[in-house]
Design an enzyme around this catalytic site. Structure first.
Site: not given
Ligand code: URA
Length: 236
Positions: A191, A101-103
């Site tokens: 995104k 998962l992204d930051y």
């Protein structure tokens, strides 16, 4: 017989790619002889050592579900020494996240030391549906909704949208809250998906991974998976 790097990864020592590096760096021996070829195959009776230390073939397998907070890296280590998802879990086992998962993305992430299950779940042929709640900047329009129904194209490839549901349109905040379930492993795919429809994602949370949901887990909390859940993941 199995390839050496696969055996090392499946025992949970490290990823398959890292195991290949170790082999090429002359750090791995089989039955006392250094092996530096990636095609080498081994079986259960072979003794594998990494830098002189014997691999424990009876690694205790552990499985956790974490509700990842923002500002935490989804990997086992970070070269910039930022906090990782592994830092949040109290275990003696060498675990790592299944996928990323992204930051700035929050929500459900699985961690384990079971390389076999990890390799299965991250393989595209496995098609694990993952649910995300996205807060979009702006109010979603009919055109974007139609594109979501048709399956939007991102970087030349169609994204398989299994389901989506608009939870709320908030004209005051100029935001749309939308739940989208996709079968995809590409980086930053949610995104990119909304960007392709003309919307920026302001906040993103993964709320489900296959049949697993966050339940009562608060941000930063985790729980072990039950044996039943692990079996169900294996039997997909
Ligand atoms: N898609 C994204 O854009 N970010 C994530 O963290 C996961 C899926």
């Amino acid at each position: 017989m199995e390839r050496l790097q696969k055996v090392i990864a499946n025992l949970g020592y490290c990823s398959r790619r890292k195991a290949e590096e170790l082999i090429l760096n002359n750090e791995v021996s089989v039955n006392g002889v250094i092996v530096n070829k990636l095609g080498t195959k081994v079986d259960n009776n072979d003794t594998i050592e990494i830098n002189g230390k014997m691999l424990n073939k009876q690694t205790n397998k552990v499985y956790y579900m974490l509700n990842k907070p923002r500002g935490v890296i989804s990997s086992a280590e970070d070269e910039k020494n930022r906090k990782t998802v592994v830092d949040l879990i109290d275990t003696d086992q060498r675990i790592y996240p299944i996928g990323r998962l992204d930051y700035d993305t929050t929500g459900l992430i699985l961690l384990t030391n079971d390389g076999e299950l990890t390799n299965m779940l991250i393989h595209p042929s496995y098609e694990v549906p993952k649910g995300y709640l996205a807060k979009l900047k702006g109010i979603i329009d009919k055109d974007a909704i139609q594109k979501l129904k048709d399956g939007p194209i991102v970087e030349g490839r169609r994204v398989e949208v299994v389901d989506f549901k608009i939870k709320k349109k908030d004209p005051i905040k100029d935001a749309t809250y939308i739940l989208v379930t996709i079968i995809e492993g590409r980086n930053h795919i949610v995104k990119k998906l909304f960007k392709s429809l003309g919307y920026d994602v302001d906040k993103l949370t993964r709320v489900s991974y296959d049949f697993l949901t966050l339940g009562n887990l608060k941000s930063g909390e985790y729980r072990p998976l039950t044996i039943k859940e692990v079996k169900k993941l294996y039997n997909k």
